[in-house]
Design a protein around this motif. Structure first.
Motif, PDB file in Angstrom:
ATOM      1  N   TYR A   1      -3.337   2.495  -3.389  1.00 55.91           N
ATOM      2  CA  TYR A   1      -1.650   2.676  -3.402  1.00 55.91           C
ATOM      3  C   TYR A   1      -1.163   2.230  -2.138  1.00 55.91           C
ATOM      4  N   THR A   2      -0.247   1.016  -2.116  1.00 56.12           N
ATOM      5  CA  THR A   2       0.163   0.494  -0.950  1.00 56.12           C
ATOM      6  C   THR A   2       1.569   0.764  -0.842  1.00 56.12           C
ATOM      7  N   GLY A   3       2.391   1.543  -1.594  1.00 56.59           N
ATOM      8  CA  GLY A   3       3.833   1.726  -1.463  1.00 56.59           C
ATOM      9  C   GLY A   3       4.178   2.861  -0.359  1.00 56.59           C
ATOM     10  N   PRO A   4       5.446   3.184  -0.503  1.00 55.20           N
ATOM     11  CA  PRO A   4       5.812   3.986   0.371  1.00 55.20           C
ATOM     12  C   PRO A   4       5.171   5.529  -0.011  1.00 55.20           C
ATOM     13  N   HIS A   5       4.895   6.341   0.808  1.00 54.27           N
ATOM     14  CA  HIS A   5       4.149   7.415   0.383  1.00 54.27           C
ATOM     15  C   HIS A   5       5.015   8.688  -0.287  1.00 54.27           C
ATOM     16  N   ASP A   6       6.523   8.352   0.301  1.00 57.37           N
ATOM     17  CA  ASP A   6       7.290   9.571  -0.601  1.00 57.37           C
ATOM     18  C   ASP A   6       7.464   9.190  -2.254  1.00 57.37           C
ATOM     19  N   ARG A   7       6.891   7.960  -2.508  1.00 60.22           N
ATOM     20  CA  ARG A   7       6.635   7.800  -4.041  1.00 60.22           C
ATOM     21  C   ARG A   7       5.367   8.132  -4.559  1.00 60.22           C
ATOM     22  N   ALA A   8       4.376   8.152  -3.640  1.00 62.90           N
ATOM     23  CA  ALA A   8       3.151   8.120  -3.790  1.00 62.90           C
ATOM     24  C   ALA A   8       2.707   9.386  -5.193  1.00 62.90           C
ATOM     25  N   ASP A   9       3.334  10.526  -5.275  1.00 62.82           N
ATOM     26  CA  ASP A   9       2.870  11.503  -5.971  1.00 62.82           C
ATOM     27  C   ASP A   9       3.407  10.867  -7.501  1.00 62.82           C
TER      28      ASP A   9
ATOM     29  N   GLY B   1       0.291  -2.774  10.706  1.00 64.45           N
ATOM     30  CA  GLY B   1       0.854  -2.178   9.539  1.00 64.45           C
ATOM     31  C   GLY B   1       0.892  -3.374   8.270  1.00 64.45           C
ATOM     32  N   MET B   2       0.150  -4.299   8.530  1.00 65.03           N
ATOM     33  CA  MET B   2       0.230  -5.644   7.363  1.00 65.03           C
ATOM     34  C   MET B   2      -1.014  -5.768   7.008  1.00 65.03           C
ATOM     35  N   ALA B   3      -1.536  -6.584   6.143  1.00 67.41           N
ATOM     36  CA  ALA B   3      -2.378  -7.132   5.529  1.00 67.41           C
ATOM     37  C   ALA B   3      -2.141  -8.321   4.713  1.00 67.41           C
ATOM     38  N   THR B   4      -2.959  -9.432   4.469  1.00 71.65           N
ATOM     39  CA  THR B   4      -3.112 -10.355   3.432  1.00 71.65           C
ATOM     40  C   THR B   4      -4.058  -9.968   2.266  1.00 71.65           C
ATOM     41  N   PRO B   5      -3.841 -10.378   1.077  1.00 71.29           N
ATOM     42  CA  PRO B   5      -4.669 -10.038   0.011  1.00 71.29           C
ATOM     43  C   PRO B   5      -6.011 -10.518   0.371  1.00 71.29           C
ATOM     44  N   SER B   6      -7.229  -9.767   0.103  1.00 72.22           N
ATOM     45  CA  SER B   6      -8.513 -10.375   0.341  1.00 72.22           C
ATOM     46  C   SER B   6      -9.291  -9.920  -0.940  1.00 72.22           C
ATOM     47  N   GLY B   7     -10.305  -8.995  -0.525  1.00 72.50           N
ATOM     48  CA  GLY B   7     -11.250  -8.562  -1.537  1.00 72.50           C
ATOM     49  C   GLY B   7     -11.239  -6.975  -1.586  1.00 72.50           C
TER      50      GLY B   7
ATOM     51  N   GLY C   1       1.670   0.152   2.796  1.00 70.03           N
ATOM     52  CA  GLY C   1       1.549   1.556   3.004  1.00 70.03           C
ATOM     53  C   GLY C   1       2.473   2.135   3.971  1.00 70.03           C
ATOM     54  N   GLU C   2       1.954   3.030   4.841  1.00 72.54           N
ATOM     55  CA  GLU C   2       2.867   3.714   6.072  1.00 72.54           C
ATOM     56  C   GLU C   2       2.293   3.126   7.229  1.00 72.54           C
ATOM     57  N   HIS C   3       2.532   2.174   7.753  1.00 72.43           N
ATOM     58  CA  HIS C   3       1.965   1.375   9.100  1.00 72.43           C
ATOM     59  C   HIS C   3       0.618   1.196   8.706  1.00 72.43           C
ATOM     60  N   GLY C   4       0.205   0.750   7.512  1.00 72.64           N
ATOM     61  CA  GLY C   4      -1.157   0.033   7.274  1.00 72.64           C
ATOM     62  C   GLY C   4      -1.892   1.465   6.602  1.00 72.64           C
TER      63      GLY C   4
ATOM     64  N   LEU D   1     -15.250  13.875  -9.514  1.00 72.72           N
ATOM     65  CA  LEU D   1     -15.061  13.825  -7.985  1.00 72.72           C
ATOM     66  C   LEU D   1     -13.798  12.912  -7.998  1.00 72.72           C
ATOM     67  N   VAL D   2     -12.577  13.385  -7.182  1.00 73.66           N
ATOM     68  CA  VAL D   2     -11.459  12.591  -6.824  1.00 73.66           C
ATOM     69  C   VAL D   2     -11.442  12.655  -5.693  1.00 73.66           C
ATOM     70  N   GLY D   3     -11.537  11.271  -5.102  1.00 75.85           N
ATOM     71  CA  GLY D   3     -11.620  11.016  -3.505  1.00 75.85           C
ATOM     72  C   GLY D   3     -10.319  10.236  -3.100  1.00 75.85           C
ATOM     73  N   VAL D   4      -9.339  10.461  -3.923  1.00 74.40           N
ATOM     74  CA  VAL D   4      -7.959   9.479  -3.410  1.00 74.40           C
ATOM     75  C   VAL D   4      -6.991  10.462  -2.569  1.00 74.40           C
ATOM     76  N   GLN D   5      -7.087   9.640  -1.311  1.00 73.39           N
ATOM     77  CA  GLN D   5      -6.387  10.365  -0.078  1.00 73.39           C
ATOM     78  C   GLN D   5      -5.882   9.197   0.876  1.00 73.39           C
ATOM     79  N   PRO D   6      -4.930   9.708   1.719  1.00 73.07           N
ATOM     80  CA  PRO D   6      -4.602   8.651   2.805  1.00 73.07           C
ATOM     81  C   PRO D   6      -5.532   8.255   3.429  1.00 73.07           C
ATOM     82  N   MET D   7      -5.630   6.819   3.993  1.00 71.03           N
ATOM     83  CA  MET D   7      -6.571   6.572   4.914  1.00 71.03           C
ATOM     84  C   MET D   7      -6.051   5.124   5.353  1.00 71.03           C
ATOM     85  N   PRO D   8      -6.556   4.570   6.482  1.00 70.92           N
ATOM     86  CA  PRO D   8      -6.135   3.222   6.892  1.00 70.92           C
ATOM     87  C   PRO D   8      -6.761   2.341   5.970  1.00 70.92           C
ATOM     88  N   PHE D   9      -5.990   1.105   5.595  1.00 66.20           N
ATOM     89  CA  PHE D   9      -6.410   0.313   4.610  1.00 66.20           C
ATOM     90  C   PHE D   9      -7.734  -0.424   5.362  1.00 66.20           C
TER      91      PHE D   9
END
Ligand SMILES: Cc1cc2nc3c(=O)[nH]c(=O)nc-3n(C[C@H](O)[C@H](O)[C@H](O)COP(=O)(O)OP(=O)(O)OC[C@H]3O[C@@H](n4cnc5c(N)ncnc54)[C@H](O)[C@@H]3O)c2cc1C
Length: 477
Positions: free
Chosen positions: A280-288, A130-136, A214-217, A302-310
């Motif tokens: 968007y990497t914050g809590p999903h209940d604030r996403a909307d 559920g973690m990441a370090t900033p990359s590209g 996010g929520e567990h990544g 086209l709008v392709g914004v959706q939940p997905m693993p990082f």
């Protein structure tokens, strides 16, 4: 090739090969052409040998060998560098690509990555926790080169650049000695490594701070495309919106041709567009609430914004940009996306020369701009954007056309820029451009270079020349 170099290749290199746990590939070996190829197929360099190192001992052996025999050295991480600085004609290439292990410490929120890792390796390892370090913004890029130049990515607004999350680096120095650089050990070297590129030694591993995302990544992200005719309006909206957004949301803007492949709808294939890729990497209940301004703006194609693993967002563009294409890059930092700049974007966006050619602007604000300009070697902390114009195409016959388009675009856009460019987006553009990128940090970098590499042994890079007797020294190359 000189007689001396030829003798080195045929005799001494055999001894080097026998001393390595990794493999040594020389001209005439079956894998030579594959091993010397880099991501940008416009680069065609013929090294004397490529040492695929297996461990730190191999790296030390290569550095000592090169010193003893007067061989030039190039260091290769992921091979993605725009200018192809991971290889060199007639050089011994110290190739890290076999060193790809990662160790995650979920309690400490850290990851240790060998210098041959790509970001795909590191994201795979950390996102499972559920973690990441900033990359590209692309997973196939090498950890080493991206980190040593700074590292600008989806998480930079919230957590800073990659270098702002670097905790330690293991380094083989120009004299073949090994040190660990951190805030508490060789702190001058550690400062220089955070943006100063491959000038100071061969890094064998990096330790990064990680962050829960996010929520567990699982993040909420993806592209929104607008008709190219809306570009000016979209750019003006975007430049005001970004600084007002919570740092959990980031988005880079692009001018592009919609790729003729799934999952893009066939009706849009080949259409020119202005796109923004959101994350968007914050809590999903604030996403909307956070994404509301994005979702309510304009008339997107086209709008392709959706939940997905990082990991999925990070690798979303890897398939569209495989290794082996022709690339020509020009870049600058921008404090603002000015009206004058937008006029230039419209002119050259309309003339995108090929389907892969594009222009991107990446935000360097939020946490990345709260770090002082002299706190790390990476000097651009003004709170604006890193812009890059890339002419890209599979066909070598198109190399002149894509290069000319990028050069012309850059010439007209450059007056609206902040001056220097992100070193990782530079081609071979000369010393003034390198200095402009480091601004006031260049002189200190030249001092650190004198301490750790006074002979400029590591010079196949965006080179920082060692200071000698108070004046910048000439390259030994
Ligand atoms: C498609 C694409 C997308 C990109 N996207 C981003 C992005 O989103 N964000 C971003 O910040 N950058 C991005 N970049 C730029 C990228 O950071 C640079 O191209 C970087 O140099 C790549 O690192 P590498 O290890 O793959 O390159 P390499 O070509 O292997 O090396 C690059 C430079 O680093 C030095 N080096 C490599 N390994 C070591 C080592 N172990 N020790 C010391 N020096 C070493 C080399 O000598 C060389 O000078 C992108 C590049 C490409 C091609």
């Amino acid at each position: 090739m000189t007689t001396a170099t030829a003798r080195l290749a045929t005799e001494d290199y055999q001894q080097l090969g026998a001393a390595l746990h990794g493999e040594l590939i020389t001209p005439g070996d079956p894998g030579y052409d594959e091993a010397r190829a880099v991501y940008n197929a416009m680069i065609d360099k013929r090294p004397a040998a490529i040492a695929r190192c297996r461990d730190t001992a191999d790296v030390i052996t290569c550095v000592r060998f090169a010193r003893e025999h007067g061989a030039e050295v190039a260091v290769r991480g992921g091979g993605h560098n725009a200018a192809g600085l991971g290889v060199g004609d007639g050089a011994l290439v110290i190739d890290m690509s076999l060193m790809r292990s990662t160790t995650v410490n979920p309690d400490d929120h850290t990851v240790r990555a060998d210098a041959g890792c790509t970001w795909s390796d590191v994201d795979h390892a950390t996102v499972a926790f559920g973690m990441a370090t900033p990359s590209g913004f692309i997973a196939s890029t090498g950890v080493a080169g991206l980190t040593l130049g700074g590292g600008i990515g989806y998480l930079s607004r919230r957590f800073g650049l990659t270098v702002d999350n670097l905790l330690a680096a293991d380094v083989v120095l120009a004299d073949g000695t090994f040190v660990t650089a951190s805030e508490s050990s060789h702190s001058d070297l550690f400062w220089a490594l955070r943006g100063g590129g491959g000038n100071f030694g061969v890094v064998t591993s990096f330790t990064f701070r990680c962050h829960d995302i996010g929520e567990h990544g699982t993040v909420i992200g993806g592209p929104v495309f607008y008709d190219f005719a809306d570009t000016a309006e979209v750019m003006r909206w975007y430049r005001e919106l970004i600084p007002s957004l919570p740092e959990e949301l980031s988005g880079w803007i692009a001018l592009l041709t919609i790729p003729p492949v799934a999952p893009f709808p066939e009706a849009l294939w080949g259409r020119k567009a202005c796109g923004i890729v959101w994350c968007y990497t914050g809590p999903h209940d604030r996403a909307d609430a956070v994404l509301e301004p994005v979702r309510s703006y304009g008339s997107p194609l086209l709008v392709g914004v959706q939940p997905m693993p990082f990991t999925m967002l990070q690798s979303a563009f890897d398939g569209l940009y495989p290794a082996g294409l022709q690339w020509y890059w020009r870049a600058d930092f921008f404090n603002e996306i000015s009206d004058a700049g937008i006029e230039v974007h419209l002119k050259y966006g309309e003339r995108l020369p090929t389907g892969h050619s594009t222009m991107h602007m990446y935000p360097i604000d939020g946490a990345a701009s709260r770090v002082a300009q002299d706190e790390t070697a990476f000097a651009y902390r003004d709170g604006g954007w890193a812009g890059v114009i890339v002419g890209v195409d599979p066909d070598p016959a198109n190399a002149p056309r894509i290069s000319q388009w990028a050069r012309d675009y850059w010439e007209e856009l450059h007056p609206t820029s902040a001056g220097g460019a992100y070193v990782n987006f530079l081609m071979d553009e000369g010393q003034d451009r390198v200095k402009a990128s480091y601004r006031g940090n260049y002189d200190r970098l030249a001092q650190v270079k004198r301490r750790y590499d006074p002979d400029n042994f590591f010079h196949i890079n965006q080179n920082i020349k060692p200071v000698s007797d108070g004046a910048p020294a000439q390259s030994s190359s």
